[in-house]
Write an enzyme that holds these catalytic residues in place. Sequence first.
Site, PDB file in Angstrom:
ATOM      1  NE  ARG A   1      10.294  -1.744  -3.889  1.00 30.83           N
ATOM      2  CZ  ARG A   1      10.816  -0.583  -4.309  1.00 30.83           C
ATOM      3  NH1 ARG A   1      12.130  -0.452  -4.421  1.00 30.83           N
ATOM      4  NH2 ARG A   1      10.029   0.426  -4.625  1.00 30.83           N
TER       5      ARG A   1
ATOM      6  CD  GLU B   1      12.436   0.808   1.451  1.00 32.77           C
ATOM      7  OE1 GLU B   1      11.720  -0.173   1.653  1.00 32.77           O
ATOM      8  OE2 GLU B   1      12.279   1.586   0.484  1.00 32.77           O
TER       9      GLU B   1
END
Length: 801
Positions: free
Chosen positions: A330, A735
């Site tokens: 990621r 997030e």
Amino acid sequence: MKPATLPAAASAASLPMSLSPALGQPWPHESARAQVCGAAPYVDDLPETKGTLYAAPIVSPCAHGLLRGIDAAPALALAGVHGVVLAGDLPGDLWLPTPARDEPIFAHERVQYLGQVLGLVVADSPAQARRAARAVQPDIAPLPAILTLEQALQAQSYVLPPVTLRRGDAAAALAAAPHRLRGRFEVGGQEHFYLEGQIAYALPLEQGQWLVHSSTQHPAEVQHWVAHALGLAQHAVRVECRRMGGGFGGKETQAGQIAVWAALAAHKFGRPVKLRLARREDFLITGKRHPFAYEYEVGFDDTGRIQGLRLQMAANCGFSADLSGPVADRAVFHCDNAYYLSDVEITSLRCKTHTQSHTAFRGFGGPQGMLAIEAILGDIARALGRDALDVRRRNLYDPDPTAGRHTTPYQMAVEDNILPQLLSQLELSAQYRRRQEAILAWNRTQPVLRRGLALTPVKFGISFTATQFNQAGALVHVYTDGSVQVNHGGTEMGQGLHTKVAQIVADALGVPLGRVQVTASDTAKVPNASATAASSGTDLNGRAAQDAARQVRTRLAALVAQLDGCHPEQVRFADGQVHSPTQQRSFTALVQLAYAQRLQLWSDGFYRTPKIHYDKHTLTGRPFYYFAYGAACTEVAIDTLTGESRVLRVDILHDVGRSINPAIDRGQIEGGFVQGMGWLTTEQLVWNDAGALSTCAPSTYKIPAAGDVPAQFHVDLWPEPNREDNVGGSKAVGEPPFMLALSVYEALRNAIAAAPGAAGAAGAEGIAGAAASPFAAQPLRLDAPATPEHILRALGALASD
């Protein structure tokens, strides 16, 4: 922001039944009143079964060594001690069932970090267990330990093989670029510091069955791990979690270890066992956010547009893989952030050190990836003597697909790009240009204090990169009094997931929110649920619950159509009433009619995220369903004599789509920003030369407190709904706000660059006169967190250049 008629401390169960609609309103968190009153039980508050014992971990005092034996006699001689549990007591596999199979349940043969769990002491009280655990004497022959990223890179010590993602020809683009920069810097890890520490309570039941109360973001994984460790089928283990006192990723995999240890102790002694880590134990044993080290070479034109980039990101993974693979992936996916990179080579190194195995943390590698590109663009702006916002704008993805600048390095098209408009709006509302001029004037007149301003964007992909996790299930039960119970696979860690799911179900059935109750997450109700992570809790579980509720509503509408001689599509559910063209009934009356007709009043629901696909071998595809966007403008001040800093003002414009609950979303934005600010400014993890974590308590590890919140903190929501078909038109908000804090780091670097004597270092003088070298001046290096020591070090380096 609350409806005028709503008491500030009201809980969902106490809401007046006439208030509607359910969606889009700032309802309070479903447990708010109970939490404020101390009536919301966590695992350690549950009534204990008679005969419960307590476990404490025996930890390694050595970072790396051969485990030759464990002398438990001094512990067994203490009052209240029932015994110890070591690797030799395990009834099944010695290893946790992780994909890499590199993490032992208890250390055996070798220890790999200071704090690694060697076994447990079980006693009549927690204090007795901890005292006895300290008395155990392990016999360990020390071996050389790798404790830093630098040492790991030199030794080529990896938990997983390196990964490289390429597009175009970075080397050729760099060679042809008019200007180039090389730089390196580091960012530290971060302790989760949840208010409720790691805890599990394992209870043996009849006929080989087990109940485990676990403070976990992933009950299904805890079920899997406990069953594996005990040598049982998964159906024999039930895991329940009503709520957590915070998770932030630290209870995604790490909670499974705590539950396994508690269950193994309960198995050996045939009695319930509770294991709760003390704060210091939690610091020493569990993993953190991955520290990263960066090296880059970037080529760019006179306007600051990137033409070629070579970036290496080295992640400190600790002693085992855990989730380091997807975390590092990621980071690769997000090192572009909001910017088009035509010719790029990204290398990701997953380094093994003899420290705690680092794990998931809010953003899951995204913050580390985004920090790299934002630092690079800040360096480019200073090298050219240009405003950094102008340089960032110059590199943005183009919303026009015909321009050919809308595809990520991993080959996903950015189809919903709103950042050009969003940045323009925030630039105006935050008065960015006027304040930049004022800060320049301030810095010319102040001998000690320097201010800095930065406006940075966020583009964060929403979905699990492991495609199979993008699924969810739910159950909706309608009772004959018209009340509704919901169970879904997500977990509540304070983020408001249960509140939002209740709102979604209330909207689907047209009932007041107070008539809907969400129950504890339970593997006996919804099996195989994914972790509540990747910001996908509401997207997945809300849609599954909506599916279940709509199935019940469809049956009820068909009954009304039969009774009233109309089409089911003409039946409307709203405000606790059911309307047909000829009649109105209360929802409760209709439910009772349906029960008399033997109609099914409950349903299961399921959802799988559409459109996504991803090849983990090539790191290409569409790993994300959509992107969440945002931007923050932050002003800071530094003291050039002490290195102290302060965040003075923050302006945020964030994209949550059509908000399901604006109050909860604003809270997530504010909390995420402050947590990110802590990562980048004060939260420093320090390991000593022996591999011991020195910062293992609130006295030595500094999280942001109320006094650190900026005095001016403005949050606005972007008004456009999600362009993808997401639940309620919303977007994930867990997030993405964390990365808004990158503006703090960039503002600090701008303030440092404005310090006295700093003009010659890739700053105000830019790259004029650099023709003798293909590279511009040395970029400003500020390692994060930007503690006073790191700020002084950066100031000193600039003054010496």
